[in-house]
Design an enzyme around this catalytic site. Structure first.
Site, PDB file in Angstrom:
ATOM      1  N   ILE A   1       0.033  -1.646  -5.619  1.00  0.00           N
ATOM      2  CA  ILE A   1      -0.416  -1.351  -4.263  1.00  0.00           C
ATOM      3  C   ILE A   1       0.732  -0.684  -3.514  1.00  0.00           C
ATOM      4  O   ILE A   1       1.797  -1.282  -3.325  1.00  0.00           O
ATOM      5  CB  ILE A   1      -0.871  -2.628  -3.529  1.00  0.00           C
ATOM      6  N   ASP A   2       0.523   0.564  -3.107  1.00  0.00           N
ATOM      7  CA  ASP A   2       1.541   1.341  -2.394  1.00  0.00           C
ATOM      8  C   ASP A   2       1.216   1.325  -0.906  1.00  0.00           C
ATOM      9  O   ASP A   2       0.098   1.665  -0.500  1.00  0.00           O
ATOM     10  CB  ASP A   2       1.572   2.773  -2.912  1.00  0.00           C
ATOM     11  N   VAL A   3       2.202   0.973  -0.092  1.00  0.00           N
ATOM     12  CA  VAL A   3       1.950   0.711   1.331  1.00  0.00           C
ATOM     13  C   VAL A   3       2.894   1.530   2.207  1.00  0.00           C
ATOM     14  O   VAL A   3       4.088   1.656   1.917  1.00  0.00           O
ATOM     15  CB  VAL A   3       2.133  -0.791   1.644  1.00  0.00           C
TER      16      VAL A   3
ATOM     17  N   ASN B   1       4.572  -1.956  -3.562  1.00  0.00           N
ATOM     18  CA  ASN B   1       5.568  -0.923  -3.251  1.00  0.00           C
ATOM     19  C   ASN B   1       5.579  -0.577  -1.770  1.00  0.00           C
ATOM     20  O   ASN B   1       4.523  -0.282  -1.202  1.00  0.00           O
ATOM     21  CB  ASN B   1       5.258   0.365  -4.016  1.00  0.00           C
TER      22      ASN B   1
END
Length: 259
Positions: free
Chosen positions: A130-132, A173
């Site tokens: 999961i890229d945030v 991330n």
């Protein structure tokens, strides 16, 4: 009892080169990935994460031949992410020597694939990434395709969905912190970690092992992944691939005996 959280070097590759990004942009050439793997073998790291950061953007599948070369040199467990769209690709990655598969874009675009992968390999072998990133209003929003496409679900919702599907871990991330070496987004990691019952691997922003300790103790992460702290040395960021020793981790209280 020996408490020993995992510290995981995360290697970004593209075109068979080892690179380092800042905020998921401007990849800088660092060296040869296979040489880096050999060095990490000698350092005795817990595991290695290999991410092809351009595969999905360029709409190509994993470079199986090169990934096989990497796996043949690695004496530690390997995980891989990048360009994965089919169960056949996942099976092939396991076959050539990867213990865990990391999926980001396909988790959003084709969640059925995640179920197939879990059914085939078991929860412990499937990781959702999961890229945030913070938006203009300082809200944390989720992205796929190497941080180029925003999705409707926030990081907590995505993490809960991944847990429901049956994945074993979340790789979380922070795009904003990537490459800055100013510490992890502790609030983000803690919020996600406390919302689910599966392990969270924090990634993005680590400067040193003190940052790793903070994200595990304060952020409630189960593991700390990093790139810059393993690749850069000193204020000028000279390239020097290294890893902390067991004694260094014991000295700062990250690894400890509990009676």
């Amino acid at each position: 009892m020996y408490f020993r959280p995992r510290l995981i070097p995360c290697l970004s590759i593209t075109n068979r080169e080892l690179v380092k990004t800042t905020k998921f942009k401007t990849p800088k050439y660092i060296g040869d990935p296979i040489n880096a793997v050999r060095i990490f073998n000698e350092k005795g790291v817990d595991e290695l994460c290999i991410l092809d950061i351009r595969a999905t953007i360029e709409n190509r599948e994993p470079d199986f031949d090169y990934l096989s070369d990497i796996a043949s040199e690695a004496f530690v467990p390997l995980s891989y992410g990048g360009g994965i769209k089919t169960i056949e690709q996942i099976k092939k990655l396991f076959y050539i020597g990867y213990e865990k598969i990391i999926i980001n874009s396909s988790f959003v675009n084709n969640p059925t694939l995640i179920k197939e992968a879990v059914d085939f390999a078991g929860a412990q072998s499937i990781v959702v990434s999961i890229d945030v990133k913070l938006d203009f209003f300082k809200n944390r929003v989720s992205y796929i395709k190497s941080g180029t496409i925003r999705v409707d679900e926030g990081p907590i919702e995505l993490a809960k969905n991944a847990e429901k599907i049956g994945v074993g871990e979340i790789l979380l991330n922070s795009i904003n912190n990537d490459g800055l070496m100013q510490g992890y987004d502790l609030d983000l990691v803690k919020q996600v970690s406390e919302s689910i019952n599966i392990p969270v691997i924090a990634c993005g922003g680590a400067k040193d092992i003190i940052d790793a300790k903070k994200v595990i103790e304060e952020g409630k992460a189960h593991a700390a992944a990093a790139s810059s702290m393993y690749i850069y040395y000193g204020r000028q960021k000279a390239v020097l691939i290294t890893a902390p020793t067991e004694q260094e981790l014991i000295d700062i209280g990250l690894y400890k005996f509990e009676y």
